[in-house]
Design an enzyme around this catalytic site. Structure first.
Site, PDB file in Angstrom:
ATOM      1  N   SER B 142       0.757  -1.495   0.585  1.00  0.00           N
ATOM      2  CA  SER B 142       0.213  -0.106   0.392  1.00  0.00           C
ATOM      3  C   SER B 142       1.096   0.632   0.213  1.00  0.00           C
ATOM      4  O   SER B 142       0.761   2.100  -0.802  1.00  0.00           O
ATOM      5  CB  SER B 142      -0.809   0.172   1.328  1.00  0.00           C
ATOM      6  OG  SER B 142      -2.209  -0.934   0.762  1.00  0.00           O
ATOM      7  N   THR B 427      -7.845  -6.332  -3.269  1.00  0.00           N
ATOM      8  CA  THR B 427      -6.842  -5.662  -2.630  1.00  0.00           C
ATOM      9  C   THR B 427      -5.517  -4.834  -3.435  1.00  0.00           C
ATOM     10  O   THR B 427      -4.667  -5.289  -3.171  1.00  0.00           O
ATOM     11  CB  THR B 427      -6.528  -6.844  -1.730  1.00  0.00           C
ATOM     12  OG1 THR B 427      -6.241  -8.151  -2.128  1.00  0.00           O
ATOM     13  CG2 THR B 427      -7.403  -6.848  -0.087  1.00  0.00           C
ATOM     14  N   GLU B 429      -3.666  -3.530  -7.323  1.00  0.00           N
ATOM     15  CA  GLU B 429      -4.188  -1.932  -7.607  1.00  0.00           C
ATOM     16  C   GLU B 429      -5.035  -1.255  -6.687  1.00  0.00           C
ATOM     17  O   GLU B 429      -5.468   0.026  -6.959  1.00  0.00           O
ATOM     18  CB  GLU B 429      -5.459  -2.271  -8.855  1.00  0.00           C
ATOM     19  CG  GLU B 429      -4.093  -2.603 -10.541  1.00  0.00           C
ATOM     20  CD  GLU B 429      -3.869  -1.685 -10.898  1.00  0.00           C
ATOM     21  OE1 GLU B 429      -3.759  -0.255 -10.778  1.00  0.00           O
ATOM     22  OE2 GLU B 429      -2.761  -1.396 -11.211  1.00  0.00           O
TER      23      GLU B 429
END
Lengths: 647, 647
Positions: B142, B427, B429
């Site tokens: 992330s 979850t 991209e």
């Protein structure tokens, strides 16, 4: 808190009455031969599971639930708990064992008589006689009372002729049918002298000793599935297959040599539902197995959430551990709380089953007064908990998978397999929505015995005429919430009263709606159908009350103050997150003011943060042996990688 | 209503501006070489998809989004829509094509300059040069701004040295890395003269012409995954791998021969987010692909629900069709309505992308006034729709699977594969929860440009100091609901005002909360963390408003009264089921009285029953060619079995 004494007490409470079975299983199943299969093709996985099944028979798992006089252990509860323990490993093995000893063996035990027991049970237990349970048909899965396979008695040869009359009557999704089963318990409409007596169970050989289909039996492989690759589901067709008269499992219905039919239960519908009721163990087992898989997933995700870091907090050097984020706590901790609630409710369910259907005797419900009502209540509770537990498994394993990001999508971290294997639990052993309707029916009718006799039309009349009186009689004149006022949101008595009050109100409202079926010109189907969301709601709120009561009792049963205080917080997290999920109802029905409703959300957040430091202890409380948490992200590997990331 | 003219108009509205791309894809992709793979092992599936990918290059799919001067078609919107169309087939092929032409080729196009385009794009399009997009690391998925791979410039040799400094810095889950890719776009911290300039993209050869790893490159296969078996995800480590200076994709940052760094964007954070912004197409594409998979699942489940019967209604001979049950309608029809809403919102998103990032020119945001704000708004909208669309896909495909019972669990009926393949969309991209936080950040800051410069601490100060004023300025003094009173629940103006009012209120409430970060002694992380559920809520209600506005505009654009009336009902079903799902908020904030809230539920039920007769027409509106609905239960076979069940 996390010392060993706390952990021991937590596990004692979590394990319950059959803790010794759980401990024995923890020892036995950690042997290499019960290890996870890893990624295998369909054929290899089936073979692997088949070999493991033989090992299970050797270690005595298969004996637990069968009568001692045939070599069993006569412990129904232990057999269910032992099945539940298999849910920590390869779920294909769990389901395969459930088919052989739960469904197949269980049907012979419950629906057969002495001579069937003596002839078959020893070989069922030892796996010399692999079998399957052929109930579901392509055209009838939920409404099995109306399945179409026939078994017609021929007095000339003293045989039954088993027949698949139309394509929709083929037996479908039958575990064991595609590869291993030799003998099938086939459910079929029993016909004698041109009369139908409803669905009965028959023993039909489907494969010879060489594994070839018997004459007149056609077998097809269902092929690939989302999961449970190690289970050989198949389809069966019967073309005038002849079986001896003795192959009728005749506890609830007998056919004399001349074709005369007799039964201790006159009404065909009631007879069939009595037969089904004896098979309730399967449903209870599935709920338990779903719980084990959920616990494995939570253990993996929470361990990962403790080491995985991402993004910095202002002014902090190290990145933040995922489980410190409220959104991450929200995704996992209320689910963890509900998992505890379900385990405690499951424990109560298994105890009741063990009392009503002891492994070593005739179920007492044929003799004991009110035993029929107890039995129906058990069936309804089993149905409700199975539905809620399996949906919870799907949702929680999914949340765990997402909480682990890309790592959660990899096979090596087990979550994909857990998700795919458990997925069918929501629709097999009873479609969850259909099961919830059973729960509601029981609540509406007070589990009255005569309801079992009624067809759809009779039920409609019953709802129109009697439901309201029945319900009003049970629920009237109790103001459950009056004495509480604006009590502490963690007040257990208030939580319990709130859940009970909601159930009572929903039950009354539904009874009122259904009464409309009796109004002049009403279409009973339309009335019932329009109320279907209320029916499902009633069942859900009922199960939620049972869960809270079970959790509350478990908290009370703690012998250590620290553990009790922890479980009390977890119980409140369950209660308040459940209230929060249904906040619209509580607001809309004046049970919570808007201000108090907002505080519910705040309190769920606070409880998440309070429970968070004990999250690891709580998953350790499941007592899953380290070998079974065979996912790199649940072990040291990921922690090591994370540790070096920012030093 | 269901004549051909209606269907044609429905499809026209559904297909939108790039209907010609959809029609061409329907023609091209029905060719046998694009057929579904069936059940293949990992190696076979990868090979199959690889061969299909080559066919895709041949039919011109790969050219759509690239500049005409290198042989492309220069049509960004068409490239996204064409990708979306692949979502009706094998999702492994869709993702594989997205990696090659969207991520890999797209990065060269967006982050490289003329000489990179000329050198690489033709071979990227033709698939002579297969590549991968190596951004994610094991330790950073992330928070890619802080990934750890380094690319250090060596002025002596005029090379960059690419290095994996710690285990957590290995590139992970990289599509194409395990088998096919020769060249990787590697994201790494650019270091020159001991200075760090933040993350940049570099072209690093990872395999030679024989497919062997290049010197210094270690490659590992990620192995099995829940789904997308045909995509070869892998891990990459770099051990002092040297690449020429020219391999820096240098549109946003250049390194002179002597190691002097220069960039048109001074702040490293802002520079990186500008670079990321040019890659927004990937996120938009995933949302679109999720939509296609959802539509396939709904088509299968609704067709099955139209033929499958179970249980009799009182006084009826034939059993009831599943889709006549309210509970079944509830499970599928609101999801169908939201699927339409998402398609219309996706259409708007692609149009905006196509304007801001035309395939054939320099994105205008470097020249146009306010283009930065438009670009940020596009990024936020892409993030929000991706999150909501992919969660919707997971939930809806799951509902479809359960609605088909045991049949839905069989591979032959495609739902398991659809579910497993799309699962990772939530979850990859961008993790959905992280994306929703981006959306909220944009709303809170009004997409202000200077925010891109701020680190975590700076953001905390910004929230403390300026957010409230910024938000109050935009939202104050508008009473959106005052003029409506107790209007009809289907009044579109009221629905729109209700959604807008909710968003405004949630935004204000959140801004007030975040202001606390500036109070003396406040812990900014704690303030932000405690508000995380409000942050996610804000993003969700914002996206829901966008969905309703897009749906409403599409209804207005209907040229046929009958179709308009139908879509109007579907739009109300979307609006009211969305309100129902958030009823606690509307009740708790006085936007709905308890009586009106109850009527919302009644109206959702009514709309389900009104839309139900057109359910088949609505899934036909998706225009999925018959060959692609390759599931026995979606075709004649199951209908025939059902038909003969009760005659």
């Amino acid at each position: 808190m996390s010392d060993m004494a706390d952990l021991a007490e937590l596990r004692r409470v979590f394990d319950g009455h059959w803790g010794w079975v759980r401990d024995e299983a923890r020892e036995a199943l950690r042997r290499p031969e019960f290890g996870l299969a890893g990624t295998l093709g369909l054929d290899e996985h089936r073979q692997h599971v088949w070999e493991q099944l033989q090992q299970l028979a050797k270690v005595g798992h298969s004996r637990l639930g069968f009568p001692t006089r045939y070599g069993g252990a006569g412990d129904t509860g232990a057999s269910v708990v032992s099945f539940e323990m298999l849910g920590y490993g390869d779920l294909s093995l769990m389901v395969k064992s459930g088919v052989q000893w739960g469904l197949f063996g269980g049907a012979i035990q419950a629906l057969g008589t002495e001579r069937h027991h003596a002839e078959y049970l020893p070989a069922v237990m030892s796996l010399e006689l692999p079998g399957c349970f052929a109930m579901t048909e392509t055209g009838h899965g939920s409404d099995v009372q109306h399945l179409l396979t026939t078994a017609t008695y021929d007095p000339g040869t003293r045989e039954f002729v088993v027949e698949t009359p139309v394509e929709a009557a083929r037996k479908d999704y039958i575990g064991g049918a595609a590869r291993d089963a030799r003998l099938a318990v086939v459910f079929a409409q029993l016909m004698t002298n041109t009369e139908t007596h409803g669905v009965h169970a028959f023993l039909v050989p489907i494969r010879d000793d060489h594994g070839n289909p018997c004459s007149g039996v056609r077998i097809e492989d269902c092929g690939g599935k989302a999961g449970l690759t190690g289970v050989d589901n198949g389809r069966l067709w019967f073309d005038r297959v002849r079986i001896p008269r003795e192959n009728l499992l005749d506890r609830y219905g007998q056919v004399a040599e001349d074709g005369t039919y007799s039964s201790p239960i006159e009404n065909a519908g009631r007879r069939f539902f009595t037969m089904l009721g004896t098979l309730v163990r399967g449903r209870i087992s599935v709920g338990g197995g779903a719980g084990s898989a959920t616990q494995t997933a939570l253990s993996i995700a929470i361990r990962y959430g403790e080491v995985r870091r991402q993004f910095s907090a202002p002014g902090q050097d190290r990145e933040v551990v995922l489980l410190d984020y409220l959104a991450h706590q929200r995704a996992l901790l209320p689910a963890l709380a509900k998992t505890y609630a379900l385990r405690f409710a499951q424990e109560g369910l298994v105890r009741t089953l063990d009392e009503l259907q002891p492994g070593d005797g005739v179920p007492p419900h044929s003799v004991k007064k009110d035993a029929d009502v107890e039995q129906r209540e058990l069936e309804a509770r089993a149905a409700g908990l199975k539905a809620i537990a399996t949906w919870h498994a799907s949702a929680t394993i999914q949340a765990c998978r997402e909480a682990c990001g890309g790592a959660g999508y990899l096979t090596e971290n087990r979550l994909p397999q857990l998700r795919a294997d458990t997925d069918v639990f929501t629709t097999f052993e009873g479609d969850n929505r259909v099961l919830l309707q059973l729960v509601a029916k029981g609540l509406l009718t007070g589990y009255r015995d005569e309801v079992g006799d009624l067809d759809a039309f009779g039920m409609a009349r019953f709802y129109a005429d009697q439901v309201w009186e029945l319900v009003a009689e049970r629920t009237s004149a109790r103001n459950l919430l009056g004495r509480f006022g604006e009590s502490d949101l963690r007040d257990r008595e208030w939580q319990l009263a709130l859940f009970e009050d909601r159930e009572k109100h929903v039950l009354e409202g539904l009874a009122k709606r259904l009464r409309k079926a009796g109004e002049p010109g009403a279409d009973p189907f339309a009335v019932f159908n329009d109320a279907q969301d209320h029916v499902l709601r009633l069942a859900r709120v009922h199960v939620e009350r049972i869960l809270l009561e079970a959790f509350s009792a478990a908290v009370e049963g703690c012998e250590d103050d620290g553990v009790r205080a922890l479980l009390d917080r977890v119980c409140s997290l369950f209660a308040l997150s459940t209230i929060e999920a249904d906040l619209a109802w509580f607001l809309g029905h004046g049970r919570l003011t808007p201000g108090r409703a907002k505080r519910v959300t705040g309190e769920v957040n606070a409880l998440c943060q309070e429970v968070r430091p004990d999250a690891l202890l709580l998953v350790d409380g499941f007592g899953i042996p380290e070998d079974w948490l065979d996912a790199p992200i649940a072990q040291g590997a990921e922690a090591a990688r994370q540790a070096e990331a920012l030093g």
